[in-house]
Structure formats: C-alpha cells, structure tokens
Write a protein that holds these residues in place. Structure first.
Motif, PDB file in Angstrom:
ATOM      1  N   LEU A   1       0.826  -1.211   0.000  1.00 13.61           N
ATOM      2  CA  LEU A   1       0.000   0.000   0.000  1.00 13.61           C
ATOM      3  C   LEU A   1       0.861   1.263   0.000  1.00 13.61           C
ATOM      4  O   LEU A   1       0.497   2.264  -0.617  1.00 13.61           O
ATOM      5  CB  LEU A   1      -0.944   0.006   1.200  1.00 13.61           C
ATOM      6  CG  LEU A   1      -2.148  -0.924   1.087  1.00 13.61           C
ATOM      7  CD1 LEU A   1      -2.847  -1.049   2.430  1.00 13.61           C
ATOM      8  CD2 LEU A   1      -3.113  -0.437   0.006  1.00 13.61           C
ATOM      9  N   GLN A   2       2.002   1.211   0.686  1.00 16.43           N
ATOM     10  CA  GLN A   2       2.894   2.369   0.683  1.00 16.43           C
ATOM     11  C   GLN A   2       3.513   2.586  -0.694  1.00 16.43           C
ATOM     12  O   GLN A   2       3.745   3.721  -1.102  1.00 16.43           O
ATOM     13  CB  GLN A   2       4.008   2.191   1.718  1.00 16.43           C
ATOM     14  CG  GLN A   2       3.523   2.319   3.148  1.00 16.43           C
ATOM     15  CD  GLN A   2       4.669   2.124   4.103  1.00 16.43           C
ATOM     16  OE1 GLN A   2       5.275   3.094   4.534  1.00 16.43           O
ATOM     17  NE2 GLN A   2       4.990   0.877   4.410  1.00 16.43           N
TER      18      GLN A   2
ATOM     19  N   TYR B   1      -4.370   8.091   3.181  1.00 20.44           N
ATOM     20  CA  TYR B   1      -3.890   7.808   1.838  1.00 20.44           C
ATOM     21  C   TYR B   1      -3.658   9.164   1.173  1.00 20.44           C
ATOM     22  O   TYR B   1      -4.475  10.069   1.326  1.00 20.44           O
ATOM     23  CB  TYR B   1      -4.921   7.007   1.035  1.00 20.44           C
ATOM     24  CG  TYR B   1      -5.196   5.641   1.618  1.00 20.44           C
ATOM     25  CD1 TYR B   1      -4.420   4.548   1.261  1.00 20.44           C
ATOM     26  CD2 TYR B   1      -6.224   5.444   2.539  1.00 20.44           C
ATOM     27  CE1 TYR B   1      -4.665   3.294   1.793  1.00 20.44           C
ATOM     28  CE2 TYR B   1      -6.478   4.200   3.080  1.00 20.44           C
ATOM     29  CZ  TYR B   1      -5.698   3.125   2.703  1.00 20.44           C
ATOM     30  OH  TYR B   1      -5.940   1.890   3.230  1.00 20.44           O
TER      31      TYR B   1
ATOM     32  N   ALA C   1      -0.904   2.966  -3.236  1.00 16.08           N
ATOM     33  CA  ALA C   1      -2.183   2.848  -2.523  1.00 16.08           C
ATOM     34  C   ALA C   1      -3.369   2.745  -3.479  1.00 16.08           C
ATOM     35  O   ALA C   1      -4.483   2.491  -3.050  1.00 16.08           O
ATOM     36  CB  ALA C   1      -2.370   4.026  -1.579  1.00 16.08           C
ATOM     37  N   LYS C   2      -3.138   2.950  -4.762  1.00 19.94           N
ATOM     38  CA  LYS C   2      -4.228   2.866  -5.738  1.00 19.94           C
ATOM     39  C   LYS C   2      -4.414   1.446  -6.271  1.00 19.94           C
ATOM     40  O   LYS C   2      -5.306   1.213  -7.091  1.00 19.94           O
ATOM     41  CB  LYS C   2      -3.968   3.827  -6.896  1.00 19.94           C
ATOM     42  CG  LYS C   2      -4.179   5.288  -6.494  1.00 19.94           C
ATOM     43  CD  LYS C   2      -4.100   6.204  -7.679  1.00 19.94           C
ATOM     44  CE  LYS C   2      -5.338   6.017  -8.524  1.00 19.94           C
ATOM     45  NZ  LYS C   2      -5.457   6.990  -9.613  1.00 19.94           N
TER      46      LYS C   2
ATOM     47  N   ILE D   1      -2.914   2.384   9.570  1.00 17.66           N
ATOM     48  CA  ILE D   1      -3.016   3.152   8.329  1.00 17.66           C
ATOM     49  C   ILE D   1      -3.772   4.423   8.701  1.00 17.66           C
ATOM     50  O   ILE D   1      -4.938   4.377   9.068  1.00 17.66           O
ATOM     51  CB  ILE D   1      -3.774   2.375   7.236  1.00 17.66           C
ATOM     52  CG1 ILE D   1      -3.028   1.093   6.866  1.00 17.66           C
ATOM     53  CG2 ILE D   1      -3.973   3.261   6.000  1.00 17.66           C
ATOM     54  CD1 ILE D   1      -3.780   0.179   5.920  1.00 17.66           C
TER      55      ILE D   1
ATOM     56  N   GLU E   1      -6.847   0.242   9.329  1.00 12.63           N
ATOM     57  CA  GLU E   1      -7.350   1.620   9.295  1.00 12.63           C
ATOM     58  C   GLU E   1      -8.018   1.968  10.625  1.00 12.63           C
ATOM     59  O   GLU E   1      -7.758   3.029  11.202  1.00 12.63           O
ATOM     60  CB  GLU E   1      -8.345   1.804   8.142  1.00 12.63           C
ATOM     61  CG  GLU E   1      -7.703   1.769   6.776  1.00 12.63           C
ATOM     62  CD  GLU E   1      -8.711   1.728   5.630  1.00 12.63           C
ATOM     63  OE1 GLU E   1      -8.284   1.955   4.487  1.00 12.63           O
ATOM     64  OE2 GLU E   1      -9.922   1.467   5.877  1.00 12.63           O
TER      65      GLU E   1
END
Length: 154
Positions: free
Chosen positions: A15-16, A53, A19-20, A50, A45
């Motif tokens: 994700l880092q 974003y 993130a898309k 997290i 989250e």
C-alpha cells in the motif's frame, strides 16, 4: 497497539508503494482472497496503523523548488512559549514538518518554497516576527539524495 503478522506487513508495504492498487491486485500479491485482504486493511485503518492515503506530488510541478531546513531556538524554555510557537507553525503552509528536538536548537522545520525571494519573505514576514524566537539557522538543500515515505516493516 495492533499486532501485525507477516501478511499485514506485506500489505502495508504494498500500500505504501501504491495505494491505488485494487484489493484484487493486493490479494494476489499476498496470496489471499479479496475478502480477507479487505478485512485486514479495514482493521489496520480502524486501529490507526493506516492513518491516511495521499498523492505524492512533484513540488517542482507546483513551482516549489527550494527545500529549506530551519533550526529555531526560543528565547527561553517555557511551556507557554513552546505552545505559542507550535500553534503558530501549524498555520504556516510553507512548513511541511515541524519537530521539537533535543540539542542546540529547540525546533527543526522543513520548508518548501518557490525560491530565495520566497524564503526571504517567509523569514522576514512570517517566522522572524515572533518575538519568542532568539535564533534561526537555515540550511538550503542543494540536491536530495533519498526521498521516501515508505516505512519498511518486513
């Protein structure tokens, strides 16, 4: 604090990096089905692992070419002065990061500006006007060697 297993850590790294990515793409990379990957991300989250974003933007595309580090010393160590400085800095768009540090200086500010004229305007009209500051030392970045926001957790 949430306990993270190896799969959670791999998800965080992916994700880092991007993130898309779709949940399907992430699921393929960590060898799980879509539902457990989605649940893991939602748990991270909710736990605050997290936090957000964001889009990574090239500062030069916005005319911001000057990166500056300012070391700031206050006139004395007093809680109200620290609070006043912190509150003031939170309202300055030029400040990307502000840290309370140990050592010779009290704070380290990371600034992003257009050019030296923009820096002069910031120094004279914004930061230097605070009477609680006794010293400011600025360093100008010639070239960034490494720039990342990725935190390796594997």
């Amino acid at each position: 604090m949430m306990t993270l297993d190896a799969t959670d850590k791999r998800l965080l790294l992916e994700l880092q990096k991007d993130a898309k990515q779709s949940i399907k793409q992430l699921a393929e990379k960590v060898n799980l089905s879509i539902t457990p990957v989605h649940e893991r991300i939602k748990k991270m989250e909710a736990a605050g692992v997290i936090q957000n974003y964001a889009a990574v933007i090239d500062p030069k595309a916005l005319g911001k070419k000057l990166l500056v580090y300012c070391q700031v010393t206050l006139v004395r160590h007093q809680e109200s002065l620290f609070e006043e400085f912190e509150a003031y800095v939170l309202g300055l768009d030029e400040v990307l990061e502000a840290s309370y540090i140990a050592g010779t200086y009290d704070f380290l500010l990371k600034l992003l500006l257009e050019d030296m004229e923009d820096y002069q305007n910031f120094a004279v009209h914004k930061i230097s006007k605070l009477e609680i500051i006794s010293n400011i030392k600025s360093s100008f970045v010639i070239r960034s060697i490494k720039k990342t926001s990725v935190i390796h957790c594997i």
